[in-house]
Design an enzyme around this catalytic site. Structure first.
Site, PDB file in Angstrom:
ATOM      1  N   GLY A 153      -9.727   3.851   8.078  1.00 19.72           N
ATOM      2  CA  GLY A 153     -10.301   4.166   6.775  1.00 19.72           C
ATOM      3  C   GLY A 153     -10.693   2.905   6.035  1.00 19.72           C
ATOM      4  O   GLY A 153     -11.138   1.909   6.617  1.00 19.72           O
ATOM      5  N   SER A 154     -10.479   2.905   4.709  1.00 17.11           N
ATOM      6  CA  SER A 154     -11.058   1.870   3.847  1.00 17.11           C
ATOM      7  C   SER A 154     -10.441   0.489   3.973  1.00 17.11           C
ATOM      8  O   SER A 154     -10.987  -0.468   3.406  1.00 17.11           O
ATOM      9  CB  SER A 154     -10.989   2.326   2.387  1.00 17.11           C
ATOM     10  OG  SER A 154     -11.819   3.460   2.181  1.00 17.11           O
ATOM     11  N   THR A 155      -9.319   0.337   4.686  1.00 18.37           N
ATOM     12  CA  THR A 155      -8.800  -1.023   4.875  1.00 18.37           C
ATOM     13  C   THR A 155      -9.750  -1.877   5.702  1.00 18.37           C
ATOM     14  O   THR A 155      -9.620  -3.101   5.738  1.00 18.37           O
ATOM     15  CB  THR A 155      -7.415  -1.011   5.551  1.00 18.37           C
ATOM     16  OG1 THR A 155      -7.477  -0.218   6.747  1.00 18.37           O
ATOM     17  CG2 THR A 155      -6.346  -0.454   4.617  1.00 18.37           C
ATOM     18  N   ILE A 156     -10.735  -1.246   6.338  1.00 16.39           N
ATOM     19  CA  ILE A 156     -11.702  -2.010   7.129  1.00 16.39           C
ATOM     20  C   ILE A 156     -12.812  -2.593   6.252  1.00 16.39           C
ATOM     21  O   ILE A 156     -13.531  -3.516   6.670  1.00 16.39           O
ATOM     22  CB  ILE A 156     -12.324  -1.108   8.232  1.00 16.39           C
ATOM     23  CG1 ILE A 156     -12.734  -1.952   9.450  1.00 16.39           C
ATOM     24  CG2 ILE A 156     -13.518  -0.311   7.718  1.00 16.39           C
ATOM     25  CD1 ILE A 156     -13.113  -1.120  10.661  1.00 16.39           C
ATOM     26  N   LYS A 157     -12.961  -2.095   5.027  1.00 20.25           N
ATOM     27  CA  LYS A 157     -14.092  -2.491   4.181  1.00 20.25           C
ATOM     28  C   LYS A 157     -14.159  -3.987   3.892  1.00 20.25           C
ATOM     29  O   LYS A 157     -15.258  -4.565   3.904  1.00 20.25           O
ATOM     30  CB  LYS A 157     -14.076  -1.674   2.886  1.00 20.25           C
ATOM     31  CG  LYS A 157     -14.453  -0.211   3.097  1.00 20.25           C
ATOM     32  CD  LYS A 157     -14.327   0.606   1.816  1.00 20.25           C
ATOM     33  CE  LYS A 157     -14.683   2.058   2.065  1.00 20.25           C
ATOM     34  NZ  LYS A 157     -14.468   2.890   0.857  1.00 20.25           N
TER      35      LYS A 157
END
Length: 388
Positions: A153-157
């Site tokens: 999820g958004s931890t990759i952003k």
């Protein structure tokens, strides 16, 4: 003891059986990393299995003399080969931090009624694993942080933002319209939890806008997006000394669909282990260098002589120090005024990012099931601890 055992060997009706029992001075602390040993000395998992040839040593051999009636002659045991003791292995785990981590993840799983949880603490300067705790309901304790990948999820952003900045495709001040929370691209609808209008890239990271991130990531070619995620360590094993490490999944651009670039930008169509993600954040924390993880600090002989010591090793430089510093500042804003405010530590500045991804059950996304995570480091301007 050995002398009593020798005297008992000749008595009828008495049979001796050797049983090995591993003694753990701190009980179950860190057992998912350490692994276990069976009664016969067979390593059953974890570091016990990974380092079995180093730890086990070699058994000795002795001959017992007997008299004409076949009875053992007291004191007539001749040692043919002396036993060779195994070597001592010193891990990077910090016992106090490990105890804190295990209690924290136990309490968190209980409070959220989750199916399980993982917690990792790393030193971003050396790649040392300082604490590793994994919990699953009704499952044997093992270190899932290296063997069980998940969609992040958004931890990759922040890693996508790093690619945009490094390739000169965007600045943190560049703006994009977030479509008030609903965006249709290629027949696929992308949504945000809260609707937004115009957002800078910095603000998109702070409020974790999927729409803004997908629009920005479209500036990257598939090769660039794939290349940076690969450079941050996804899609290949980290090389840690632990059995059955998973490489996760990061498909090459040739295998992408028309949705893949957008999916990767928000942490889908990619699976990573907690260790891989923690190492990627360690690269943001230490100035842009991906490190090889360390769980074994050194190996010593019984006389205390160091036989082997593994120094910290850099895998590659992923981004520049200046770019890493800029991202650290943006991630501080996520904690101080964005989606990660629950991670604030008052006077200590924390940098980090939240992530929530739908969970897969039986090959399909299950409604209402999620993997929630937070990755970060502190103190933000001089990071000494990375956590996930």
């Amino acid at each position: 003891d050995a002398t009593v055992r020798e005297r008992l060997e000749g008595l009828r009706g008495i049979y001796l059986e050797r049983v090995v029992e591993r003694f753990y001075p701190r009980g179950e602390l860190g057992i998912e990393v350490l692994g276990r040993v069976a009664a016969d000395g067979t390593a059953l998992g974890g570091m016990e299995l990974e380092l079995d040839s180093i730890l086990s040593g070699e058994p000795g051999l002795a001959v017992v003399r007997r008299d004409a009636r076949g009875e053992p002659i007291p004191g007539a045991m001749v040692v043919v080969r002396e036993p060779v003791p195994g070597l001592d292995v010193y891990l990077t785990l910090d016992a106090e931090l490990q105890e804190i981590a295990e209690e924290a993840i136990r309490a968190a799983v209980e409070r959220t009624e989750a199916e399980g949880g993982d917690l990792l603490l790393l030193d971003p300067r050396t790649g040392e694993v300082l604490a590793a705790a994994s919990r699953r309901a009704q499952a044997a304790r093992s270190w899932r942080g290296t063997t069980e990948p998940y969609e992040p999820g958004s931890t990759i952003k922040p890693l996508i933002v790093a690619a945009l900045l490094a390739e000169g495709k965007a600045t943190l001040a560049d703006s994009v319209h977030a479509e008030d929370g609903r965006y249709v691209v290629g027949g696929r609808t992308i949504t945000d939890v809260h609707g937004h209008g115009w957002l800078t890239l910095r603000d998109a990271l702070r409020v974790s806008s999927n729409i803004a991130m997908v629009k920005m990531a479209a500036r990257l070619t598939p090769e660039e997006e794939y290349g940076y995620l690969r450079d941050f360590g996804f899609g290949r094993p980290t090389g840690i000394r632990y059995p059955s490490e998973s490489a996760g999944l990061l498909r090459r651009p040739a295998g992408w669909s028309r949705y893949s670039g957008a999916s990767l930008a928000i942490g889908y169509e990619v699976s990573v282990t907690p260790l891989q993600m923690a190492l990627a954040y360690a690269a943001l924390a230490n100035g842009g260098v991906l490190l090889e993880p360390r769980i074994v600090r050194e190996v010593r002989a019984r006389d205390g002589r160091v036989v082997r010591r593994d120094p910290p090793r850099a895998v590659r430089r992923v981004i520049s120090e200046e770019l890493a510093a800029a991202l650290r500042g943006a991630l501080v804003e996520v904690v101080e005024g964005g989606s990660g405010q629950a991670a604030s530590l008052g006077p200590f500045q924390v940098a980090g990012k939240t992530g929530t991804a739908r969970a897969v059950r039986g090959g399909r996304y299950e409604r209402g099931a999620y993997t929630a995570s937070f990755a970060g480091f502190f103190p933000a301007q001089d990071p000494q601890l990375v956590f996930l």
